[in-house]
Design an enzyme around this catalytic site. Structure first.
Site, short mmCIF file in Angstrom:
data_model
loop_
_atom_site.label_atom_id
_atom_site.label_comp_id
_atom_site.label_asym_id
_atom_site.label_seq_id
_atom_site.Cartn_x
_atom_site.Cartn_y
_atom_site.Cartn_z
N GLU A 274 0.82 -1.23 0.00
CA GLU A 274 0.00 0.00 0.00
C GLU A 274 0.85 1.27 0.00
O GLU A 274 0.78 2.08 0.93
CB GLU A 274 -0.88 0.04 1.26
CG GLU A 274 -1.78 -1.13 1.47
CD GLU A 274 -2.47 -1.09 2.85
OE1 GLU A 274 -2.12 -0.24 3.69
OE2 GLU A 274 -3.35 -1.92 3.09
N PRO A 275 1.65 1.50 -1.02
CA PRO A 275 2.48 2.71 -1.00
C PRO A 275 1.69 3.95 -1.37
O PRO A 275 0.84 3.91 -2.26
CB PRO A 275 3.53 2.42 -2.09
CG PRO A 275 2.79 1.55 -3.06
CD PRO A 275 1.81 0.74 -2.27
N GLY A 276 1.95 5.04 -0.67
CA GLY A 276 1.37 6.32 -1.05
C GLY A 276 2.50 7.26 -1.43
O GLY A 276 2.77 7.53 -2.59
N ARG A 277 3.21 7.71 -0.39
CA ARG A 277 4.28 8.70 -0.55
C ARG A 277 5.31 8.30 -1.62
O ARG A 277 5.75 9.14 -2.40
CB ARG A 277 5.00 8.83 0.80
CG ARG A 277 6.01 9.94 0.88
CD ARG A 277 6.81 9.82 2.17
NE ARG A 277 6.03 9.70 3.36
CZ ARG A 277 5.58 10.73 4.10
NH1 ARG A 277 5.84 11.95 3.73
NH2 ARG A 277 4.88 10.51 5.19
N ARG A 313 2.61 20.54 5.73
CA ARG A 313 3.61 19.60 6.29
C ARG A 313 4.73 20.28 7.10
O ARG A 313 5.09 19.79 8.17
CB ARG A 313 4.23 18.72 5.20
CG ARG A 313 3.24 17.75 4.55
CD ARG A 313 3.91 16.63 3.77
NE ARG A 313 4.42 15.59 4.64
CZ ARG A 313 5.69 15.36 4.88
NH1 ARG A 313 6.60 16.10 4.31
NH2 ARG A 313 6.04 14.40 5.70
N TYR A 317 4.45 18.85 10.82
CA TYR A 317 5.40 17.78 11.19
C TYR A 317 6.83 18.26 11.34
O TYR A 317 7.73 17.45 11.59
CB TYR A 317 5.41 16.69 10.10
CG TYR A 317 4.05 16.14 9.74
CD1 TYR A 317 3.31 15.39 10.64
CD2 TYR A 317 3.51 16.37 8.47
CE1 TYR A 317 2.07 14.89 10.30
CE2 TYR A 317 2.27 15.87 8.12
CZ TYR A 317 1.56 15.13 9.04
OH TYR A 317 0.34 14.64 8.69
N CYS A 344 -2.37 34.44 9.42
CA CYS A 344 -2.03 35.15 10.66
C CYS A 344 -1.61 34.21 11.78
O CYS A 344 -2.29 34.11 12.82
CB CYS A 344 -3.22 35.99 11.09
SG CYS A 344 -3.68 37.11 9.77
N GLU A 345 -0.56 33.46 11.55
CA GLU A 345 -0.02 32.57 12.58
C GLU A 345 1.50 32.50 12.39
O GLU A 345 1.97 32.39 11.25
CB GLU A 345 -0.57 31.15 12.45
CG GLU A 345 -2.04 31.07 12.72
CD GLU A 345 -2.51 29.66 13.03
OE1 GLU A 345 -1.69 28.83 13.48
OE2 GLU A 345 -3.70 29.41 12.81
N1 LLP Z 1 -1.62 2.13 4.48
C1 LLP Z 1 -2.14 2.64 5.62
C2 LLP Z 1 -3.04 1.80 6.41
C3 LLP Z 1 -1.83 3.94 6.02
O1 LLP Z 1 -2.35 4.44 7.14
C4 LLP Z 1 -0.96 4.72 5.23
C5 LLP Z 1 -0.60 6.09 5.61
C6 LLP Z 1 -0.44 4.16 4.03
C7 LLP Z 1 -0.79 2.85 3.71
C8 LLP Z 1 0.48 4.90 3.11
O2 LLP Z 1 1.65 5.26 3.74
P1 LLP Z 1 2.84 5.88 2.85
O3 LLP Z 1 3.27 4.84 1.87
O4 LLP Z 1 2.32 7.08 2.17
O5 LLP Z 1 3.89 6.21 3.84
N2 LLP Z 1 0.29 13.01 6.52
C9 LLP Z 1 1.54 12.37 6.91
C10 LLP Z 1 1.56 10.90 6.52
C11 LLP Z 1 0.41 10.12 7.11
C12 LLP Z 1 0.41 8.67 6.70
C13 LLP Z 1 -0.87 8.02 7.09
N3 LLP Z 1 -1.01 6.64 6.68
C14 LLP Z 1 2.70 13.12 6.27
O6 LLP Z 1 2.48 14.11 5.57
O7 LLP Z 1 3.84 12.75 6.50
#
Ligand code: LLP
Length: 419
Positions: A274-277, A313, A317, A344-345
């Site tokens: 499940e890659p996002g980033r 971000r 973070y 305004c922060e």
């Molecule tokens: N699967 C699950 C169940 C998740 O909760 C997440 C991310 C992913 C996959 C994807 O993770 P990735 O491959 O993108 O690392 N907003 C934060 C990141 C929050 C991630 C939440 N869960 C940021 O900007 O760093």
């Protein structure tokens, strides 16, 4: 290949001059490279050598229809965490049987919609959720495919806000209760156990936490199978780290792929990732204009037209994002600036004390690596518009999200006549 390069002193996204886009599109705007998105998917895909696996793009990192469709056309599935994300995935053409539904707070309405959509499986995070899915499934006269998300109590991830695999975190089922939880699930008439799952955090640059989690869960799979539970799908989550800082050493994707192939090759499971980033982070820049240069006794500020509501971000973070000038910095008179927005922060900043040379009011800057958790985390704070997103492919570009102007935002407010 890097899709963001200078040519003749001007920043290009693929073959398009960023300042040409800025002449037509109001700043600030997100600007994506289609080639980069495709290349990342292919890099990941090619690093994995398994018979049966599914890349399920975690669409929370970027849920624009064009981005999801790009991956869908390359064969991707989706990891979703809400009914809205599920609808987005389906609308972008992801086959329902390639969709996994994660998240700790699935409501009855979401569960029902997912059952009716015929998804691959629910990644279940608690016993209460199991009961709810069973009840909804009985009501609809079906059995729902589930995996249990196991919390391996392993620390991982870029910072504590995005680390999800420790015992004290709200996620998953404590690994020590895994077997009894599966036994419980097996007795629920609306539930069909098909898999197991973990996700330990985000922006993980080391192999070790992945390796430790895999080992723990492989052990649990062995025990479950001995007890007669059928585990056909192993979802290993996301979390793959990328490079933000020029000196940061990101996860070695080939090592990661090799780890999966070595550990899971003989397991006789479909492997879900499940890659996002990893797929989206470095696919985009945020283009912003300098409104004012403000020098004080203590600090020099570049006040730009993007703000924390557009990209949160750095302040949320403490994340580092490289910021560059659209006209190549000749490294002449470098001064140190705080890059801040109009909100305004004091927390409304993108970078602090970074060296930038030869800039003037009206110049454009690019904030890099904003493709993941960028536009999806934006808001209309200070009644600021939702900004455009632009997609570049070779020498062409197009708007992939319209601006939502302030008038439209205001028009959603309702005023009862008894005020
Ligand atoms: N699967 C699950 C169940 C998740 O909760 C997440 C991310 C992913 C996959 C994807 O993770 P990735 O491959 O993108 O690392 N907003 C934060 C990141 C929050 C991630 C939440 N869960 C940021 O900007 O760093």
């Amino acid at each position: 290949m890097n899709s963001f390069n200078y040519k003749n002193g001007k920043l290009l996204v693929e073959d398009v001059n960023v300042s040409d886009i800025a002449e037509k599109i109001k700043t600030p705007f997100y600007c994506y490279s289609l080639n980069h998105l495709k290349e990342q998917y292919i890099r990941l895909d090619e690093s994995i050598n398994l018979e049966d696996y599914e890349i399920c793009f975690s669409i929370k990192s970027n849920s624009n229809q064009s981005i999801i469709k790009t991956f869908s056309k390359l064969g991707s599935g989706a990891d979703v965490v809400s009914i809205g994300e599920l609808k987005r995935a389906l609308k972008a053409g992801i086959p329902s049987k390639k969709i996994v539904f994660s998240g700790v707070g699935k409501t009855s309405e979401e569960i029902r919609f997912a059952i009716q959509s015929d998804i691959l499986m629910f990644n279940v995070e608690s016993i209460s959720e199991l009961k709810k899915i069973s009840k909804e499934s009985e009501y609809l006269n079906v059995q729902s495919n589930i995996s249990l998300r196991i919390n391996p109590d392993i620390s991982a991830g870029g910072n504590e806000k995005i680390s999800t695999g420790k015992a004290q975190d709200k996620f998953g089922i404590d690994w020590k209760s895994a077997i009894e939880s599966y036994d419980f699930a097996a007795n629920l008439s609306g539930i069909k156990i098909i898999g197991i799952d973990f996700h330990i955090g985000s922006q993980i640059n080391q192999i070790k936490p992945f390796e430790e989690s895999l080992d723990l869960l492989i052990g649990i799979i062995g025990e479950l199978r001995k007890k007669g539970h059928e585990i056909k799908v192993f979802d290993v989550g996301g979390g793959l780290g990328v490079q933000y800082h020029p000196e940061e050493k990101p996860l070695d994707i080939n090592k990661y792929g090799k780890l999966l192939s070595q550990k899971l090759g003989a397991l006789k499971c479909k492997i879900v990732i499940e890659p996002g980033r990893f797929l989206t982070a470095n696919s985009a820049i945020l283009v912003t204009k300098i409104i004012y240069v403000k020098n004080t006794d203590k600090n020099n500020f570049l006040i730009v037209d993007a703000a924390m509501n557009d990209f949160i971000r750095p302040t949320l973070y403490g994340s580092y994002h490289q910021i560059i000038t659209i006209n190549e910095d000749k490294k002449g008179n470098l001064s140190k600036y705080d890059i801040v927005g109009p909100v305004c922060e004091t927390g409304d900043y993108f970078a602090k004390k970074i060296p930038i040379g030869n800039v003037e009011e009206e110049d454009l800057l690019a904030i890099k690596s904003v493709g993941a958790y960028g536009s999806v985390l934006s808001s209309n704070y200070n009644t600021r518009a939702s900004i455009n997103e632009i997609l570049v492919s070779n020498d062409k570009f197009e708007i992939i999200r319209d601006r939502i102007e302030d008038e439209e935002i205001i028009s959603r407010d309702k005023v009862p006549d008894w005020i």
